[in-house]
Design a protein around this motif. Sequence first.
Motif, PDB file in Angstrom:
ATOM      1  N   TYR A  73      47.431  44.284  37.139  1.00 33.17           N
ATOM      2  CA  TYR A  73      47.777  43.751  38.458  1.00 33.17           C
ATOM      3  C   TYR A  73      48.809  44.598  39.190  1.00 33.17           C
ATOM      4  CZ  TYR A  73      45.179  39.820  36.694  1.00 33.17           C
ATOM      5  OH  TYR A  73      44.171  39.048  36.174  1.00 33.17           O
ATOM      6  N   TYR A  76      46.523  46.847  41.065  1.00 36.16           N
ATOM      7  CA  TYR A  76      45.609  45.967  41.801  1.00 36.16           C
ATOM      8  C   TYR A  76      46.243  45.498  43.104  1.00 36.16           C
ATOM      9  CZ  TYR A  76      42.050  42.248  42.201  1.00 36.16           C
ATOM     10  OH  TYR A  76      41.009  41.447  42.618  1.00 36.16           O
ATOM     11  N   GLY A 127      42.616  48.449  37.778  1.00 39.51           N
ATOM     12  CA  GLY A 127      43.244  47.702  38.866  1.00 39.51           C
ATOM     13  C   GLY A 127      43.173  48.443  40.182  1.00 39.51           C
ATOM     14  N   TYR A 300      42.567  32.885  36.334  1.00 42.95           N
ATOM     15  CA  TYR A 300      42.599  34.095  35.526  1.00 42.95           C
ATOM     16  C   TYR A 300      42.867  33.793  34.060  1.00 42.95           C
ATOM     17  CZ  TYR A 300      42.509  37.203  39.583  1.00 42.95           C
ATOM     18  OH  TYR A 300      42.146  37.888  40.721  1.00 42.95           O
ATOM     19  N   ASN A 419      47.140  37.377  43.897  1.00 44.73           N
ATOM     20  CA  ASN A 419      46.865  38.056  42.639  1.00 44.73           C
ATOM     21  C   ASN A 419      48.112  38.369  41.836  1.00 44.73           C
ATOM     22  OD1 ASN A 419      43.974  38.293  42.408  1.00 44.73           O
ATOM     23  ND2 ASN A 419      44.040  39.592  44.212  1.00 44.73           N
ATOM     24  N   GLY A 422      48.393  36.782  38.583  1.00 43.66           N
ATOM     25  CA  GLY A 422      47.873  37.382  37.359  1.00 43.66           C
ATOM     26  C   GLY A 422      48.961  37.691  36.346  1.00 43.66           C
TER      27      GLY A 422
END
Length: 505
Positions: A73, A76, A127, A300, A419, A422
């Motif tokens: 992440y 990402y 990512g 997740y 996100n 995550g």
Amino acid sequence: MTSGNSKDDMELRKKLTKSVLWKLDCHILPPLALLWLANFIDRSNVGNARIAGLEKDTHLKGNQFNTILAVFYVSYLLVELPSNMLLKKMKPNRWIPLLVCLWGVITTLSALVKNFPGLVVIRLFLGTFEGGLLPGIILYLSTIYKRHELQLRVGIFYASGLLATAILRMDGIGGLAGWRWIFILEGIATVVASFIAAYFLPESLQNASFFTNEERAFALERFRLDDSVMQIVDAESPSPTKKSLEDKAETEGHFETASQKSLPINMEEEFEWREIFRGIWEIQVWLTGLAYFGLIVSLYSYSLFLPTIVAGLGYSGSQAQLHTVPPYVPATVLTVIVAILSDRLKWRGPFILICLPLAFIGYVIAITAQTNGTRYIAVFFMAAGVYPSAPCILSILPNNSSGHYKRAATTALQLAVANAGGFVATFAYTPEQKPKYIRGHTISLAFICLAWVCVALNVIYCMWENKAREQGRRQDNLVKYKALVAEGKTKAPIGDRHPDFRFTL
């Protein structure tokens, strides 16, 4: 088509609408579903590889498995907004498949890793290439479908991401462990999926080769009518409301040819930093972003650790893998049903508020359960509450943000905020908690509650703002916009600032 009030004109419009939507769905949804399936499997494959021997063969210790999940992440989150800024210039039907192809190559190379540092590097690269996919797909669909046709399409491709199992039976073939085959075969399949998508996806409505000339002109005009308030640039002239434009189109049965107005306005828009900052300061980005953050902690951790949780119930190997499949089935059906109703009723947030209590029930059952069978029932409720809610959240900002670059910024920023969940998800379920994982379930439950509250606040905000516009308390937006245009500070459409614009709840 000529203007007129005849029944034939109305019938022709209905026929063209069905034809246009059918062709769009057939040419766009299957490739996107294939890409999302690849993404979903890739998100889950490391969890599946874990129970197939990944930790043992790469000599992972302690929380190192959680660490390799978390580093994904880092890269990402950094690429989502830049990727959406590039989408228009690079062409979505090329940029999105390219990202998928590159991460497919990286996934395949994952089979070669021998140790913890190698896994960290691989996950960082994954990512980087995966980060642009979901915001890119949402932005792309928002340039193809009308506002309240969007969630059904998001729900269909989202629900496609489900199963990854049988290849564990290849354990030992070619001298490779089953977990290595997971990465090899899923990586190759991802690359193939990217080429299929690149071949079928159109760049835009204007360039869709599967339309006849009449269908193309109609598709462009129906998009314009739906986007009508967003296109108003001359703030001095009175603007017809979207409803009056739709009524006019229905009674006259008229649309312009592709040569008269060939592109929707948001595709003609030039880049402006002002529009990016307008997206950054949009309150709905932060409310829905935090809500999605809460969902992602559950979503997740669910996909990453479900195989491990099922293994803790007494199953192993392919049996554990197969028992991860059934919980997704009712969740998939419910996702599509909610998407259909959401577009029909033009609701987003209210359906999230209805669905999330199912997840509450699931986590409470999991926390209090005394038997493995009861814990397994709990995961059905978790999936049924969380998965149908995700497409609802993903559809809110495309519906409520207008102008290409503001929409690009809001959709990407929402996912960047979300996100970050995550990081929480990857450390929510640690090895010492098994088989009950009470702490992990409690963390997920807390964040699901946060999501519910944030969605409720966003619904209240949209209702309040819509009421203000209905009462004429946002007319000064026109004056402010006119001043910006006069000073040469913007050429972007007035968009969702217009008093006639209404937010979708």
